[in-house]
Structures are given as C-alpha cells and as structure tokens.
Design a protein around this motif. Structure first.
Motif, PDB file in Angstrom:
ATOM      1  N   ALA A 272     -25.130  19.726 -42.523  1.00 38.24           N
ATOM      2  CA  ALA A 272     -26.330  20.463 -42.939  1.00 38.24           C
ATOM      3  C   ALA A 272     -27.412  19.507 -43.418  1.00 38.24           C
ATOM      4  N   GLY A 273     -27.013  18.505 -44.187  1.00 35.06           N
ATOM      5  CA  GLY A 273     -27.981  17.514 -44.649  1.00 35.06           C
ATOM      6  C   GLY A 273     -28.602  16.748 -43.497  1.00 35.06           C
ATOM      7  N   TYR A 274     -27.779  16.326 -42.544  1.00 39.31           N
ATOM      8  CA  TYR A 274     -28.290  15.608 -41.378  1.00 39.31           C
ATOM      9  C   TYR A 274     -29.240  16.483 -40.552  1.00 39.31           C
ATOM     10  N   LEU A 275     -29.004  17.798 -40.561  1.00 36.17           N
ATOM     11  CA  LEU A 275     -29.834  18.724 -39.790  1.00 36.17           C
ATOM     12  C   LEU A 275     -31.074  19.178 -40.551  1.00 36.17           C
ATOM     13  N   TYR A 276     -31.291  18.618 -41.726  1.00 34.64           N
ATOM     14  CA  TYR A 276     -32.426  18.987 -42.586  1.00 34.64           C
ATOM     15  C   TYR A 276     -32.359  20.457 -42.991  1.00 34.64           C
ATOM     16  N   ILE A 277     -31.163  20.928 -43.296  1.00 37.43           N
ATOM     17  CA  ILE A 277     -30.970  22.263 -43.840  1.00 37.43           C
ATOM     18  C   ILE A 277     -30.739  22.100 -45.347  1.00 37.43           C
ATOM     19  N   ASN A 278     -31.587  22.729 -46.151  1.00 37.53           N
ATOM     20  CA  ASN A 278     -31.504  22.508 -47.590  1.00 37.53           C
ATOM     21  C   ASN A 278     -30.289  23.185 -48.207  1.00 37.53           C
ATOM     22  N   ASP A 279     -30.028  22.855 -49.484  1.00 36.49           N
ATOM     23  CA  ASP A 279     -28.808  23.327 -50.128  1.00 36.49           C
ATOM     24  C   ASP A 279     -28.793  24.843 -50.313  1.00 36.49           C
ATOM     25  N   ARG A 280     -29.955  25.457 -50.552  1.00 38.08           N
ATOM     26  CA  ARG A 280     -29.990  26.917 -50.705  1.00 38.08           C
ATOM     27  C   ARG A 280     -29.571  27.611 -49.411  1.00 38.08           C
ATOM     28  N   ASP A 281     -30.074  27.127 -48.289  1.00 40.31           N
ATOM     29  CA  ASP A 281     -29.682  27.701 -46.999  1.00 40.31           C
ATOM     30  C   ASP A 281     -28.200  27.466 -46.731  1.00 40.31           C
TER      31      ASP A 281
ATOM     32  N   ILE B 298     -17.254   9.960 -31.706  1.00 40.82           N
ATOM     33  CA  ILE B 298     -18.520  10.689 -31.729  1.00 40.82           C
ATOM     34  C   ILE B 298     -19.147  10.512 -33.113  1.00 40.82           C
ATOM     35  N   SER B 299     -20.382  10.031 -33.156  1.00 38.82           N
ATOM     36  CA  SER B 299     -21.077   9.809 -34.419  1.00 38.82           C
ATOM     37  C   SER B 299     -21.707  11.112 -34.902  1.00 38.82           C
ATOM     38  N   THR B 300     -21.217  11.634 -36.014  1.00 33.68           N
ATOM     39  CA  THR B 300     -21.757  12.882 -36.560  1.00 33.68           C
ATOM     40  C   THR B 300     -23.240  12.728 -36.880  1.00 33.68           C
ATOM     41  N   ARG B 301     -23.597  11.635 -37.505  1.00 31.73           N
ATOM     42  CA  ARG B 301     -24.984  11.408 -37.909  1.00 31.73           C
ATOM     43  C   ARG B 301     -25.912  11.347 -36.700  1.00 31.73           C
ATOM     44  N   GLN B 302     -25.529  10.600 -35.675  1.00 30.00           N
ATOM     45  CA  GLN B 302     -26.385  10.449 -34.504  1.00 30.00           C
ATOM     46  C   GLN B 302     -26.527  11.753 -33.731  1.00 30.00           C
ATOM     47  N   VAL B 303     -25.432  12.487 -33.598  1.00 27.86           N
ATOM     48  CA  VAL B 303     -25.481  13.787 -32.922  1.00 27.86           C
ATOM     49  C   VAL B 303     -26.432  14.726 -33.665  1.00 27.86           C
ATOM     50  N   CYS B 304     -26.305  14.772 -34.994  1.00 26.68           N
ATOM     51  CA  CYS B 304     -27.156  15.659 -35.787  1.00 26.68           C
ATOM     52  C   CYS B 304     -28.627  15.230 -35.743  1.00 26.68           C
ATOM     53  N   GLN B 305     -28.870  13.928 -35.709  1.00 23.71           N
ATOM     54  CA  GLN B 305     -30.250  13.450 -35.606  1.00 23.71           C
ATOM     55  C   GLN B 305     -30.882  13.892 -34.293  1.00 23.71           C
ATOM     56  N   GLN B 306     -30.115  13.867 -33.225  1.00 29.31           N
ATOM     57  CA  GLN B 306     -30.625  14.326 -31.936  1.00 29.31           C
ATOM     58  C   GLN B 306     -30.923  15.828 -31.983  1.00 29.31           C
TER      59      GLN B 306
ATOM     60  N   GLY C 294     -29.151  13.596 -22.639  1.00 28.82           N
ATOM     61  CA  GLY C 294     -29.438  12.234 -23.063  1.00 28.82           C
ATOM     62  C   GLY C 294     -28.885  11.966 -24.450  1.00 28.82           C
ATOM     63  N   GLY C 295     -29.081  10.742 -24.946  1.00 26.94           N
ATOM     64  CA  GLY C 295     -28.697  10.401 -26.301  1.00 26.94           C
ATOM     65  C   GLY C 295     -27.203  10.451 -26.554  1.00 26.94           C
ATOM     66  N   PRO C 296     -26.804  10.472 -27.835  1.00 27.54           N
ATOM     67  CA  PRO C 296     -25.373  10.473 -28.177  1.00 27.54           C
ATOM     68  C   PRO C 296     -24.643  11.725 -27.689  1.00 27.54           C
ATOM     69  N   ILE C 297     -25.321  12.867 -27.630  1.00 28.63           N
ATOM     70  CA  ILE C 297     -24.666  14.069 -27.113  1.00 28.63           C
ATOM     71  C   ILE C 297     -24.387  13.902 -25.626  1.00 28.63           C
TER      72      ILE C 297
END
Length: 269
Positions: free
Chosen positions: A183-192, A136-144, A17-20
C-alpha cells in the motif's frame, strides 16, 4: 496455445514492459513452453540497449515521467489490471513460505467470476508460472503500477489482496505486513489501508474505520464521511477497466453502505 498468446498480446499494454513484463516473460517460459519465442514483446532488451538506457539523464527522465503520468494512467487496460493482480497475489501468497490450495482456488474462482472460465484459465497458466519465480521485486512492481494506474484501481487491487489473505481462513501477519508495505509503495495512505483492511478483519469499531472517521465524531460528520467514501469507492470509478471490474468493485462499495447503516442503527439517526 494460440488462445493464450492472443490473450497476452491483445489484452495487455504497459504491463508488457518493466519489472512486470520481465515476470510475465518468465512465467510464460515456465508455464507454456517458452512462448517468448513467439515474439510477445517480453524478451529483455539487448545488452547494447541496456547500456544506452543507463546513460539517460536521471533528472530529465524523472521530469518526463512526471509530466506524462496522468496520460499513462488513462491507458490502463483491463488486462493490465488483471496481470497486476496476478503478480501481486503471487508475491503475497509466497511471503509465508507456503502457498495453500485454498489460496490458489480463491484466485481461480475470482478470475472465473470476473472474466469467465476461458480467460480465467489463461490467467491461471500465467499465475502458476509467476509462483515459480523467486526474485520478483515488490517495490519495483509497485512503482510500475503506481506510475501507470489510477488511484481507484489501486484501491481495488488492495481490496483483492486482502481477499487472498483470508482465503485459507487463517490470518497470517506476514501477509498483512506485506500488504501494508505494498500500500505504501502504491501511494495508498494509511486511512485508506485501514478502511479496506477493516472490511475483512472486523476490528473493534470497524464501521468507523471503514468510513475513515473516529468514534468521537458527530452524526453530521458520519453522514459527510459516508458521502465522501461512497464517492471514493463508487464502482463507476472503474468504468475505464470494463464492466467486469465495475461488478468487482461493488463489494467494496457495499461494505461502505453497510458500515453507514450500522452506525445509523447504533446512533438512531
């Protein structure tokens, strides 16, 4: 063709489903002669259905999604992770305007190593179709992905993407910048992000970056950081995705061990 359809229908869950799902539908239509006509749940909703969805109260929908996020993440299948890899790889590889053969070979070899030749062949058919899709929307794919996939699996996605950027032996800054945005869209912080990046690009004091610490820390703090990172990157974190992903996660785990051993040697503790 029947084997490909079985792989799509049996291995995937929320990525249909979704953008993917929309990207998969395009890829199938491009690569395997409009397989969406087989009824693989990839066709977009009818206009009337889209209209009804737009009238859903956004506040209610946001609360509903937040409430069920933990439950949804536990439903991620091996195939969902696999397709997420393919979609993000296609996005990253196209950012510099040219997809090299070495990058394609890296994807094929990685999937062959992880899943075996037959499943890798199915995945590569889909991948070739994804490379042809321009919007393909990078932001939408990552949000999914962020909504449905647990944190450990998202870290493994990031690790794989850095491998793709290094496949042709050339470090493209546009690709690295895009991965940081992903990484930001996936909620992965800068240290990771910096930890995983250091596993591939060997910056100054890379061992410290991998362990997510500063050079000024004490030996005891290094030991504490190692235990924390070993727990975070332990391959057992991906047990729910299947043994093939546990094996794939070992490389990341071994980099943490190597960084710790390097600091032990340098500091003599």
């Amino acid at each position: 063709m029947s084997g490909f359809a079985s792989w799509i229908g049996g291995a995937l869950g929320w990525t249909l489903g979704g953008p993917i799902g929309a990207a998969i539908g395009f890829a199938i239509g491009t690569a395997v002669d409009k397989a969406t006509s087989k009824g693989l749940l990839l066709e977009p909703p009818k206009r009337g259905e889209q209209g009804r969805r737009k009238r859903v109260d956004p506040v209610y929908e946001k609360r509903r999604r937040r409430k069920t996020t933990t439950q949804k993440r536990s439903q991620t299948r091996s195939g969902d992770f696999e397709v997420s890899l393919l979609v993000l790889s296609a996005i990253v590889m196209k950012v510099d305007g040219e997809v090299s053969q070495s990058e394609k070979d890296y994807v094929r070899n990685y999937f062959t190593k992880m899943y075996g030749k037959e499943r890798a062949n199915h995945a590569f058919k889909l991948f070739n179709g994804l490379l042809k899709k321009e919007d393909i929307s990078t932001r939408q794919v990552c949000q999914q992905i962020q909504m449905y996939m647990d944190h450990s699996s998202r870290l493994q996605l990031l690790h794989y993407l850095f491998g793709v950027t290094k496949a042709d032996g050339h470090v493209d800054e546009d690709e690295v910048t895009l991965i940081e945005k992903i990484a930001g869209y996936l909620y992965i912080n800068d240290r990771d992000f910096q930890s995983i990046k250091a596993m591939f690009y060997n910056p100054v004091d890379s061992a410290y970056k991998i362990l997510e610490i500063d050079k000024s820390v004490s030996n005891n703090e290094i030991k504490k950081a190692y235990r924390k990172m070993a727990k975070k990157y332990h391959p057992d974190k991906l047990q729910h995705l299947g043994e093939e992903h546990v094996k794939g996660a070992k490389e990341k785990f071994q980099q943490v061990q190597k960084a710790y051993e390097q600091l032990q040697k340098e500091r003599g503790f």
